[in-house]
Scaffold this active site. Structure first.
Site, PDB file in Angstrom:
ATOM      1  CB  THR A 258      -0.924  -0.013   1.228  1.00 47.97           C
ATOM      2  OG1 THR A 258      -1.666  -1.229   1.194  1.00 47.97           O
ATOM      3  CG2 THR A 258      -1.883   1.158   1.231  1.00 47.97           C
ATOM      4  CD  GLU A 498      -4.265  -9.505   5.058  1.00 48.66           C
ATOM      5  OE1 GLU A 498      -4.397 -10.567   4.446  1.00 48.66           O
ATOM      6  OE2 GLU A 498      -3.675  -9.397   6.145  1.00 48.66           O
ATOM      7  CB  THR A 500     -12.480  -2.628   0.807  1.00 51.70           C
ATOM      8  OG1 THR A 500     -12.662  -2.676  -0.615  1.00 51.70           O
ATOM      9  CG2 THR A 500     -11.358  -1.669   1.158  1.00 51.70           C
ATOM     10  CD  GLU A 502     -16.725  -1.037   0.100  1.00 51.88           C
ATOM     11  OE1 GLU A 502     -15.643  -1.497   0.513  1.00 51.88           O
ATOM     12  OE2 GLU A 502     -17.510  -0.416   0.837  1.00 51.88           O
TER      13      GLU A 502
HETATM   14  C1  FAD Z   1      -4.065  -1.052  10.319  1.00 53.41           C
HETATM   15  C2  FAD Z   1      -3.735  -1.305   8.902  1.00 53.41           C
HETATM   16  C3  FAD Z   1      -2.774  -2.252   8.552  1.00 53.41           C
HETATM   17  C4  FAD Z   1      -2.416  -2.445   7.227  1.00 53.41           C
HETATM   18  N1  FAD Z   1      -1.395  -3.334   6.910  1.00 53.41           N
HETATM   19  C5  FAD Z   1      -0.935  -3.390   5.631  1.00 53.41           C
HETATM   20  C6  FAD Z   1       0.229  -4.171   5.300  1.00 53.41           C
HETATM   21  O1  FAD Z   1       0.828  -4.837   6.158  1.00 53.41           O
HETATM   22  N2  FAD Z   1       0.661  -4.146   4.018  1.00 53.41           N
HETATM   23  C7  FAD Z   1       0.032  -3.434   3.048  1.00 53.41           C
HETATM   24  O2  FAD Z   1       0.498  -3.444   1.907  1.00 53.41           O
HETATM   25  N3  FAD Z   1      -1.096  -2.717   3.326  1.00 53.41           N
HETATM   26  C8  FAD Z   1      -1.582  -2.665   4.594  1.00 53.41           C
HETATM   27  N4  FAD Z   1      -2.709  -1.930   4.879  1.00 53.41           N
HETATM   28  C9  FAD Z   1      -3.426  -1.268   3.799  1.00 53.41           C
HETATM   29  C10 FAD Z   1      -4.775  -1.911   3.473  1.00 53.41           C
HETATM   30  O3  FAD Z   1      -4.588  -3.120   2.826  1.00 53.41           O
HETATM   31  C11 FAD Z   1      -5.573  -0.893   2.661  1.00 53.41           C
HETATM   32  O4  FAD Z   1      -6.055   0.054   3.594  1.00 53.41           O
HETATM   33  C12 FAD Z   1      -6.727  -1.487   1.880  1.00 53.41           C
HETATM   34  O5  FAD Z   1      -6.237  -2.289   0.850  1.00 53.41           O
HETATM   35  C13 FAD Z   1      -7.631  -0.408   1.278  1.00 53.41           C
HETATM   36  O6  FAD Z   1      -6.918   0.588   0.631  1.00 53.41           O
HETATM   37  P1  FAD Z   1      -7.180   2.133   1.004  1.00 53.41           P
HETATM   38  O7  FAD Z   1      -7.216   2.227   2.479  1.00 53.41           O
HETATM   39  O8  FAD Z   1      -6.201   2.960   0.300  1.00 53.41           O
HETATM   40  O9  FAD Z   1      -8.648   2.434   0.487  1.00 53.41           O
HETATM   41  P2  FAD Z   1      -9.054   3.029  -0.952  1.00 53.41           P
HETATM   42  O10 FAD Z   1      -8.500   2.164  -2.009  1.00 53.41           O
HETATM   43  O11 FAD Z   1      -8.750   4.469  -0.984  1.00 53.41           O
HETATM   44  O12 FAD Z   1     -10.622   2.822  -0.929  1.00 53.41           O
HETATM   45  C14 FAD Z   1     -11.520   3.747  -0.317  1.00 53.41           C
HETATM   46  C15 FAD Z   1     -12.946   3.234  -0.541  1.00 53.41           C
HETATM   47  O13 FAD Z   1     -13.230   3.135  -1.939  1.00 53.41           O
HETATM   48  C16 FAD Z   1     -13.631   1.826  -2.264  1.00 53.41           C
HETATM   49  N5  FAD Z   1     -13.151   1.455  -3.601  1.00 53.41           N
HETATM   50  C17 FAD Z   1     -11.907   1.611  -4.113  1.00 53.41           C
HETATM   51  N6  FAD Z   1     -11.861   1.133  -5.355  1.00 53.41           N
HETATM   52  C18 FAD Z   1     -13.089   0.676  -5.654  1.00 53.41           C
HETATM   53  C19 FAD Z   1     -13.692   0.059  -6.784  1.00 53.41           C
HETATM   54  N7  FAD Z   1     -12.982  -0.208  -7.896  1.00 53.41           N
HETATM   55  N8  FAD Z   1     -14.998  -0.257  -6.726  1.00 53.41           N
HETATM   56  C20 FAD Z   1     -15.713  -0.023  -5.610  1.00 53.41           C
HETATM   57  N9  FAD Z   1     -15.211   0.535  -4.507  1.00 53.41           N
HETATM   58  C21 FAD Z   1     -13.925   0.893  -4.541  1.00 53.41           C
HETATM   59  C22 FAD Z   1     -13.005   0.949  -1.200  1.00 53.41           C
HETATM   60  O14 FAD Z   1     -13.681  -0.279  -1.087  1.00 53.41           O
HETATM   61  C23 FAD Z   1     -13.148   1.825   0.037  1.00 53.41           C
HETATM   62  O15 FAD Z   1     -14.436   1.706   0.549  1.00 53.41           O
HETATM   63  C24 FAD Z   1      -3.080  -1.732   6.199  1.00 53.41           C
HETATM   64  C25 FAD Z   1      -4.082  -0.827   6.536  1.00 53.41           C
HETATM   65  C26 FAD Z   1      -4.396  -0.580   7.850  1.00 53.41           C
HETATM   66  C27 FAD Z   1      -5.417   0.455   8.175  1.00 53.41           C
END
Ligand code: FAD
Length: 527
Positions: A258, A498, A500, A502
């Site tokens: 991420t 891991e 969402t 969605e």
């Molecule tokens: C505590 C914590 C630990 C984590 N650990 C790791 C880790 O070890 N390694 C790592 O790589 N990542 C890690 N992450 C990241 C995590 O995997 C991401 O937060 C997750 O994949 C979602 O990405 P984002 O938060 O950027 O949300 P975004 O991608 O910005 O999404 C925001 C919203 O839009 C929706 N959305 C986005 N695209 C679409 C679509 N095409 N269609 C419909 N809806 C959509 C999403 O479902 C969500 O509701 C961690 C996150 C947290 C908070």
């Protein structure tokens, strides 16, 4: 062992090698490719342990991967076959022929004339046997679950509130979990892991998370995200150098995908890596990377852009970055709603150089490798959700029994009973989804859609369970220090991390409408 009816085949007895007579003069074995003619079996039956029996055994040994040793005597037991104890053959009622071993493996069937030594089931046979439908965990799976439950309830649960409040990484707990083999549960024994199966891992993770999800996510991110890509795609040398100390749990490994612009859309990765003079030079940043900044973290695998494909899409590659590499730095940890005793940091790479051989897997296959890894991770996050939902239920049930209003326990009111019933049903469903997906993965079958189903349902069921647990506690559940208030805060991340809900719903829907989950996902991330 009682015979069971599975997909029209009766499975039971000591070896589960059961043939069913089908129309057309053939016997069909659970392995669809294994067919013996009825005539051959009749011949074998006459001699029982005679030449034909021997041939039949040889074929079974070959096709089923069974190991046998000199002195074995295979019995072809017709349906009226008595057991040594004089009792009925456990499968005879089914009208099946049972290829049984001569004693051993808990058999009640008769021994061969020479007293016979038991067959020893091979790895392959054990895997096939696991695929037979059976809701009972194996002894090994039960052992991992019970060990985890005992440890979690005695050593983690009593400290969960304090860990959450102080937001401190629980080094001593992780060290003890390593000693117990939990931090390398599914990792290969030859590299220091425990060599357990994926079902056992999920059972263990549920128990750990039932006590505290901060500890649960620490274990999950280490095993599923950090170490399993090293175990799956690493070279022998990489496994020796990086996996060995991590598979024991002595050190932790992280996975960094991420970024600021690359969340759900992992293809939006901006971090770059250029090959210069036999070294990868990495520039960019990552965020929220679990286990990346503890005192025992050994390194991270990062996904970086290593070029552009002919179609203009980025070429993404996984690279191994040891913790002390110059040019690699970590920012401070985050203030979080939940998982507060777990460790996440932003990572920064500034002309960070690692040797060319730190490429993990194939160049350009980084995203594909990661998405495969993530399928397993989704099952595990679902198990973590089941553990949390169970913890909510445990608290809610206790409260329903203890709290008295209108002169009786609130559990006597139907409104509360229905909440408990709904929670129990959803937990049972979620657990079954987790175990089914884990079982498919363990059997080497496609499990991508089931992993997404388990992840969505379990995380949302846990959210509903946390909500109802607070409701059953009334105002008490709203107080800082109440376990259910903590669960209510912690549960939200399960719908995000891991993958969402969605994106998982999209994977499920596309796999229903168009193609397999694997194809749907491949298209969604096509590079
Ligand atoms: C505590 C914590 C630990 C984590 N650990 C790791 C880790 O070890 N390694 C790592 O790589 N990542 C890690 N992450 C990241 C995590 O995997 C991401 O937060 C997750 O994949 C979602 O990405 P984002 O938060 O950027 O949300 P975004 O991608 O910005 O999404 C925001 C919203 O839009 C929706 N959305 C986005 N695209 C679409 C679509 N095409 N269609 C419909 N809806 C959509 C999403 O479902 C969500 O509701 C961690 C996150 C947290 C908070």
């Amino acid at each position: 062992m009682r015979p069971e009816d599975i997909d029209g085949l009766t499975v039971g007895g000591p070896l589960d090698l059961v043939a069913e007579r089908r129309p057309g003069d053939a016997l069909v074995y659970p392995d669809r490719n294994l067919r013996y003619t009825y005539r051959k079996l009749k011949e074998a039956e006459k001699g029982c342990a005679g030449a034909d029996g021997g041939r039949l055994r040889e074929a079974a040994v070959e096709r089923h991967g069974l190991q046998t040793s000199v002195g074995d005597t295979t019995q072809i037991a017709p349906r009226e076959s008595p057991t040594s104890a004089g009792a009925a053959c456990p499968v005879r009622a089914s009208g099946c022929y049972h290829l049984c071993c001569s004693g051993g493996l808990g058999s009640g069937l008769r021994r061969g004339p020479d007293g016979g030594r038991p067959w020893v089931a091979s790895e392959g046979f054990r895997a096939r046997r696991m695929r037979a439908m059976n809701f009972d965990p194996t002894d090994e799976q039960r052992r991992w679950r019970d060990l985890s439950r005992d440890f979690a309830q005695s050593a983690i649960r009593p400290r969960a509130e304090q860990l959450d409040r102080e937001q401190k990484f629980p080094y001593d707990i992780v060290a003890e979990m390593s000693r117990l083999g939990l931090m390398g549960l599914t990792l290969p024994e030859e590299h220091g892991g425990s060599g357990g199966d994926f079902v056992a891992y999920n059972l263990a993770l549920e128990e750990i998370s039932r006590a505290d999800t901060s500890v649960g996510i620490t274990m999950e991110a280490h095993v599923s995200l950090g170490c399993s890509p090293l175990a799956t795609y690493g070279t022998a040398e990489q496994k020796d150098r990086f996996l060995r100390t991590c598979a024991t749990g002595e050190r932790l490994w992280a996975f960094g995908l991420t970024e600021e612009e690359a969340g759900t859309d992992a293809g939006g990765t901006r971090t770059t890596a250029q090959l210069e003079g036999g070294e990868w030079v990495i520039n960019g940043s990552k965020k929220w990377i679990t286990n990346s900044g503890t005192d025992v973290t050994a390194g991270v695998t990062v996904i970086a852009r290593t070029g552009t494909r002919e179609n203009g899409k980025p070429e993404l590659t996984a690279l191994i970055v040891p913790q002390e590499t110059p040019g690699f730095a970590r920012g401070p940890g985050y203030e979080k709603l939940g998982w507060r005793a777990s460790d996440q940091h932003p990572l920064f790479f500034e002309d960070c150089r690692v040797p060319e051989e730190n490429l993990l897997g194939e160049r350009g296959a980084g995203l594909r490798q990661f998405l495969r890894t993530l399928d397993g991770g989704r099952v595990a996050v679902a198990a973590l959700s089941v553990g949390l939902a169970q913890a909510c239920f445990d608290e809610a049930l206790a409260r329903a029994r203890e709290r008295r209003q209108f002169g009786r326990a609130i559990g006597r009111f139907q409104a509360i009973q229905f909440k408990l019933a709904d929670m129990a049903m959803e937990i049972e469903l979620a657990r079954n989804l987790v175990l089914k997906a884990a079982w498919l993965k363990e059997g080497g079958r496609p499990f991508s859609r089931e992993a997404s189903m388990a992840k969505v349902f379990a995380s949302e069921a846990a959210k509903r369970a946390a909500d109802q647990a607070v409701q059953i506690h009334g105002g008490e559940g709203f107080m800082e220090g109440s376990a259910v208030a903590r669960y209510w805060r912690q549960v939200k991340i399960n719908e995000i991390g891991e993958g969402t809900s969605e994106i998982n719903r999209q994977i499920i829907a596309r796999s229903l409408l168009e193609e397999s989950a694997e194809e749907a996902k491949a298209k969604m991330v096509a590079q």
